[in-house]
Design a protein around this motif. Structure first.
Motif, PDB file in Angstrom:
ATOM      1  N   ILE A 156      47.485  42.558  30.282  1.00  0.00           N
ATOM      2  CA  ILE A 156      46.104  43.014  30.104  1.00  0.00           C
ATOM      3  C   ILE A 156      45.136  42.072  30.820  1.00  0.00           C
ATOM      4  O   ILE A 156      44.223  42.527  31.527  1.00  0.00           O
ATOM      5  N   LEU A 157      45.333  40.779  30.660  1.00  0.00           N
ATOM      6  CA  LEU A 157      44.460  39.808  31.322  1.00  0.00           C
ATOM      7  C   LEU A 157      44.578  39.891  32.843  1.00  0.00           C
ATOM      8  O   LEU A 157      43.559  39.859  33.550  1.00  0.00           O
ATOM      9  N   ALA A 158      45.799  39.993  33.349  1.00  0.00           N
ATOM     10  CA  ALA A 158      45.988  40.100  34.798  1.00  0.00           C
ATOM     11  C   ALA A 158      45.347  41.382  35.331  1.00  0.00           C
ATOM     12  O   ALA A 158      44.698  41.373  36.386  1.00  0.00           O
ATOM     13  N   ALA A 159      45.504  42.482  34.609  1.00  0.00           N
ATOM     14  CA  ALA A 159      44.889  43.748  35.026  1.00  0.00           C
ATOM     15  C   ALA A 159      43.365  43.635  34.998  1.00  0.00           C
ATOM     16  O   ALA A 159      42.679  44.150  35.896  1.00  0.00           O
ATOM     17  N   GLY A 160      42.826  42.958  34.006  1.00  0.00           N
ATOM     18  CA  GLY A 160      41.379  42.752  33.932  1.00  0.00           C
ATOM     19  C   GLY A 160      40.851  41.959  35.112  1.00  0.00           C
ATOM     20  O   GLY A 160      39.806  42.295  35.687  1.00  0.00           O
ATOM     21  N   VAL A 161      41.562  40.919  35.486  1.00  0.00           N
ATOM     22  CA  VAL A 161      41.149  40.116  36.638  1.00  0.00           C
ATOM     23  C   VAL A 161      41.243  40.950  37.919  1.00  0.00           C
ATOM     24  O   VAL A 161      40.357  40.886  38.779  1.00  0.00           O
ATOM     25  N   MET A 162      42.290  41.741  38.059  1.00  0.00           N
ATOM     26  CA  MET A 162      42.421  42.598  39.246  1.00  0.00           C
ATOM     27  C   MET A 162      41.294  43.625  39.308  1.00  0.00           C
ATOM     28  O   MET A 162      40.766  43.915  40.381  1.00  0.00           O
ATOM     29  N   LEU A 163      40.915  44.150  38.162  1.00  0.00           N
ATOM     30  CA  LEU A 163      39.786  45.080  38.116  1.00  0.00           C
ATOM     31  C   LEU A 163      38.513  44.367  38.563  1.00  0.00           C
ATOM     32  O   LEU A 163      37.722  44.910  39.343  1.00  0.00           O
ATOM     33  N   TRP A 164      38.319  43.144  38.093  1.00  0.00           N
ATOM     34  CA  TRP A 164      37.153  42.359  38.494  1.00  0.00           C
ATOM     35  C   TRP A 164      37.147  42.126  40.005  1.00  0.00           C
ATOM     36  O   TRP A 164      36.108  42.259  40.658  1.00  0.00           O
ATOM     37  N   PHE A 165      38.299  41.762  40.571  1.00  0.00           N
ATOM     38  CA  PHE A 165      38.397  41.591  42.025  1.00  0.00           C
ATOM     39  C   PHE A 165      38.024  42.889  42.734  1.00  0.00           C
ATOM     40  O   PHE A 165      37.298  42.883  43.725  1.00  0.00           O
ATOM     41  N   GLY A 166      38.566  43.990  42.244  1.00  0.00           N
ATOM     42  CA  GLY A 166      38.264  45.287  42.860  1.00  0.00           C
ATOM     43  C   GLY A 166      36.775  45.575  42.836  1.00  0.00           C
ATOM     44  O   GLY A 166      36.218  46.067  43.825  1.00  0.00           O
TER      45      GLY A 166
END
Length: 189
Positions: A156-166
């Motif tokens: 969940i945390l990794a996906a959240g960071v990837m969303l932020w990058f996007g």
């Protein structure tokens, strides 16, 4: 109408940056329109600056990833984590290749009067390298968080960071580009 053919108009506070950096906003009265040569030289210098920043980051990250395999904890990783590691190292290598490629292209084609082509190819490689770098960072984060954080929270945390990058790296620039295009379209009307 190309940027070099745009009429000289006073720039508002919102458009001065975009006009200076090749956006579609109006140029200030103090700035003369760029010639095609000045524009390609400015774009090349901007790519060089961007390359310096991203190359440093990807090289540090890639060096870190290469050293992980030689740590005692690596031997204890589960199969999934080893797969994530391999994917991460391959993504890091690919990002490094894409982000360093403009230097190689420039070196091979220097003096061939192909700066327009070099700038275009370098820009595309930088975009590709940024996508690969974002994926590398996301996978690195996932790998580290799976060791440190219990359960599904790591994903969940990794996906959240990837969303932020996007959002920061892709959605925001595209939004700003569209907004500037709409604004210049309404100014022309």
């Amino acid at each position: 109408m190309t940027m070099t053919e745009q009429p000289v108009e006073p720039a508002g506070e919102d458009t001065a940056c975009c006009a200076h950096h090749g956006g579609s906003g109006p140029r200030s009265a103090a700035e003369a329109p760029e010639t095609a040569r000045e524009r390609v030289n400015r774009r090349w210098n901007e790519i060089l600056q961007e390359t310096r920043v991203t190359q440093t980051g990807v090289q540090i990250l890639f060096g870190f990833l290469l050293s992980v395999a030689f740590t005692p904890l690596f031997r204890e990783l589960e199969t999934f984590d080893r797969v994530v590691y391999v994917v991460t190292v391959v993504l890091g290598a690919a990002a490094t290749g894409s982000l360093i490629a403009p230097v190689s292209i420039h070196r091979f084609l220097s003096g061939q009067r192909m700066k327009d082509e070099v700038v275009g190819a370098a820009g595309r490689l930088m975009m590709c390298g940024m996508v690969l770098l974002a994926l590398t960072i996301g996978c690195t984060l996932l790998l580290i968080l799976r060791v440190v954080v219990p359960g599904v929270l790591a994903e969940i945390l990794a996906a959240g960071v990837m969303l932020w990058f996007g959002l920061c790296w892709y959605a925001l620039p595209l939004y700003l580009r569209r907004r500037a295009a709409r604004r210049s379209g309404s100014d022309a009307a």
